[in-house]
Design a protein around this motif. Structure first.
Motif, short mmCIF file in Angstrom:
data_model
loop_
_atom_site.label_atom_id
_atom_site.label_comp_id
_atom_site.label_asym_id
_atom_site.label_seq_id
_atom_site.Cartn_x
_atom_site.Cartn_y
_atom_site.Cartn_z
N GLY A 125 0.82 -1.21 0.00
CA GLY A 125 0.00 0.00 0.00
C GLY A 125 0.85 1.26 0.00
N GLY A 126 0.17 2.40 0.11
CA GLY A 126 0.88 3.67 0.10
C GLY A 126 1.41 4.04 -1.26
N ASP A 127 0.83 3.49 -2.33
CA ASP A 127 1.30 3.75 -3.68
C ASP A 127 0.41 4.77 -4.38
OD1 ASP A 127 3.32 1.75 -3.47
OD2 ASP A 127 1.81 0.21 -3.87
N ARG A 128 1.01 5.55 -5.26
CA ARG A 128 0.26 6.50 -6.07
C ARG A 128 -0.38 5.73 -7.23
NH1 ARG A 128 0.38 12.13 -7.46
NH2 ARG A 128 0.03 12.48 -9.69
N VAL A 129 -1.71 5.81 -7.33
CA VAL A 129 -2.45 5.03 -8.31
C VAL A 129 -3.37 5.95 -9.10
CG1 VAL A 129 -4.15 3.19 -8.62
CG2 VAL A 129 -2.36 2.94 -6.91
N LYS A 130 -3.44 5.71 -10.40
CA LYS A 130 -4.35 6.46 -11.27
C LYS A 130 -5.44 5.51 -11.78
CE LYS A 130 -2.85 9.38 -14.41
NZ LYS A 130 -2.23 9.89 -15.66
N MET A 131 -6.69 5.86 -11.48
CA MET A 131 -7.83 5.10 -11.98
C MET A 131 -8.35 5.78 -13.24
SD MET A 131 -8.19 2.63 -9.79
CE MET A 131 -9.84 2.02 -10.06
N LYS A 132 -8.38 5.04 -14.34
CA LYS A 132 -8.79 5.61 -15.63
C LYS A 132 -10.20 5.17 -15.99
CE LYS A 132 -4.14 5.89 -17.60
NZ LYS A 132 -3.29 5.55 -18.78
N GLY A 133 -10.84 5.98 -16.81
CA GLY A 133 -12.14 5.62 -17.36
C GLY A 133 -13.28 5.67 -16.38
N LEU A 134 -13.16 6.48 -15.32
CA LEU A 134 -14.27 6.63 -14.39
C LEU A 134 -15.27 7.64 -14.94
CD1 LEU A 134 -12.41 6.69 -10.96
CD2 LEU A 134 -13.29 4.74 -12.23
N LYS A 135 -16.53 7.33 -14.83
CA LYS A 135 -17.58 8.17 -15.41
C LYS A 135 -18.16 9.12 -14.37
CE LYS A 135 -21.81 7.80 -18.20
NZ LYS A 135 -22.80 6.86 -18.76
N VAL A 136 -18.34 10.38 -14.77
CA VAL A 136 -18.98 11.36 -13.89
C VAL A 136 -20.48 11.10 -13.92
CG1 VAL A 136 -19.41 13.80 -13.46
CG2 VAL A 136 -17.18 13.06 -14.32
N LEU A 137 -21.02 10.65 -12.79
CA LEU A 137 -22.43 10.30 -12.74
C LEU A 137 -23.31 11.47 -12.33
CD1 LEU A 137 -22.14 6.82 -10.99
CD2 LEU A 137 -22.34 7.28 -13.43
N LYS A 138 -22.84 12.28 -11.39
CA LYS A 138 -23.67 13.35 -10.87
C LYS A 138 -22.77 14.47 -10.35
CE LYS A 138 -28.12 14.31 -9.94
NZ LYS A 138 -29.20 14.26 -10.93
N ILE A 139 -23.23 15.71 -10.49
CA ILE A 139 -22.51 16.88 -9.99
C ILE A 139 -23.47 17.72 -9.15
CG2 ILE A 139 -21.39 19.05 -10.61
CD1 ILE A 139 -20.21 17.67 -13.02
N PHE A 140 -23.05 18.01 -7.91
CA PHE A 140 -23.81 18.90 -7.04
C PHE A 140 -22.98 20.17 -6.86
CE2 PHE A 140 -25.12 14.60 -5.92
CZ PHE A 140 -26.50 14.69 -5.96
N ALA A 141 -23.22 21.15 -7.72
CA ALA A 141 -22.40 22.36 -7.74
C ALA A 141 -22.54 23.16 -6.45
CB ALA A 141 -22.78 23.22 -8.94
N ASP A 142 -23.73 23.12 -5.81
CA ASP A 142 -23.93 23.91 -4.59
C ASP A 142 -23.11 23.38 -3.42
OD1 ASP A 142 -25.46 21.61 -4.71
OD2 ASP A 142 -27.00 22.37 -3.35
N LYS A 143 -22.79 22.07 -3.42
CA LYS A 143 -22.00 21.46 -2.36
C LYS A 143 -20.58 21.13 -2.81
CE LYS A 143 -25.92 19.32 0.04
NZ LYS A 143 -26.48 18.04 0.56
#
Length: 205
Positions: free
Chosen positions: A166-184
């Protein structure tokens, strides 16, 4: 590219209109402040420096306070530089979660949970030596043979063994933005994101 600094809040799930359940991660993304704009003329490359998270002025060095004062903002905890930022921003301007849109794919960079010194079963998924019959004693989680004896007379590089996990820098690719709550300042991305709750992550595209 476009990017923002955020804090992992936790995981939840949302349901689509047809009843499909999707696991997602909640990230508090921004608001970030542009604390420096680098150009090829002055620095040799184009980049945007973003800062996220307030901290007490007494915990910041004088040079750091003066640096943030140029952007007309208080001392910040986390600073990250992004090269070739695609959105035009000026010094002191805020970067919010609105730079992303629902449905687009993003990459999330984080640091995985540190699990300390672990054996080969947990670290690499070994199944152990085997059954406990035929006189074997406490061998269920042993690594087994590590290599040749007479020819090489040493353990070759790259052998999967026990060690820090553990403690490794990891990049997760291809994650989809499902929802955005701009007020929060919340953004929900599909799937899991590396790191513990409260850890700092980078969302970029």
């Amino acid at each position: 590219m476009k990017a923002i600094i955020g804090k992992k809040i936790g995981m939840t799930s949302i349901f689509s209109p047809d009843g499909k359940q999707t696991a997602c991660t909640i990230i508090e993304a921004g608001p970030c402040v542009v604390t420096q704009v680098k150009t090829k003329e002055t620095d040799g490359y184009d980049a945007l420096q973003l800062a996220f998270g307030d901290k007490k002025e007494k915990h910041a060095p004088k040079a750091e306070i003066n640096h943030f004062a140029k952007a007309n903002t208080s001392a910040k905890k986390f600073v990250k530089e992004f090269r070739d930022y695609s959105i035009e921003k000026v010094l002191g301007e805020a970067v919010t979660v609105d730079i992303f849109t629902e449905g687009e794919n993003v990459e999330v960079v984080g640091t995985t949970k540190g699990k300390g010194f672990q054996g080969v079963v947990k670290r690499h998924g070994f199944s152990g030596v085997g059954g406990a019959s035929h006189g074997q004693h406490d061998r269920q989680r042993a690594p087994g043979s590590l290599g040749n004896s007479s020819d090489a007379s040493r353990v070759m590089k790259g052998v999967r063994m026990a060690g820090r996990m553990g403690g490794d820098r990891v990049k997760m690719k291809g994650l989809k933005v499902l929802k955005i709550f701009a007020d929060k300042n919340y953004i929900l991305v599909s799937g899991s994101v590396p790191g513990h709750n409260g850890s700092i992550v980078l969302i970029q595209k």
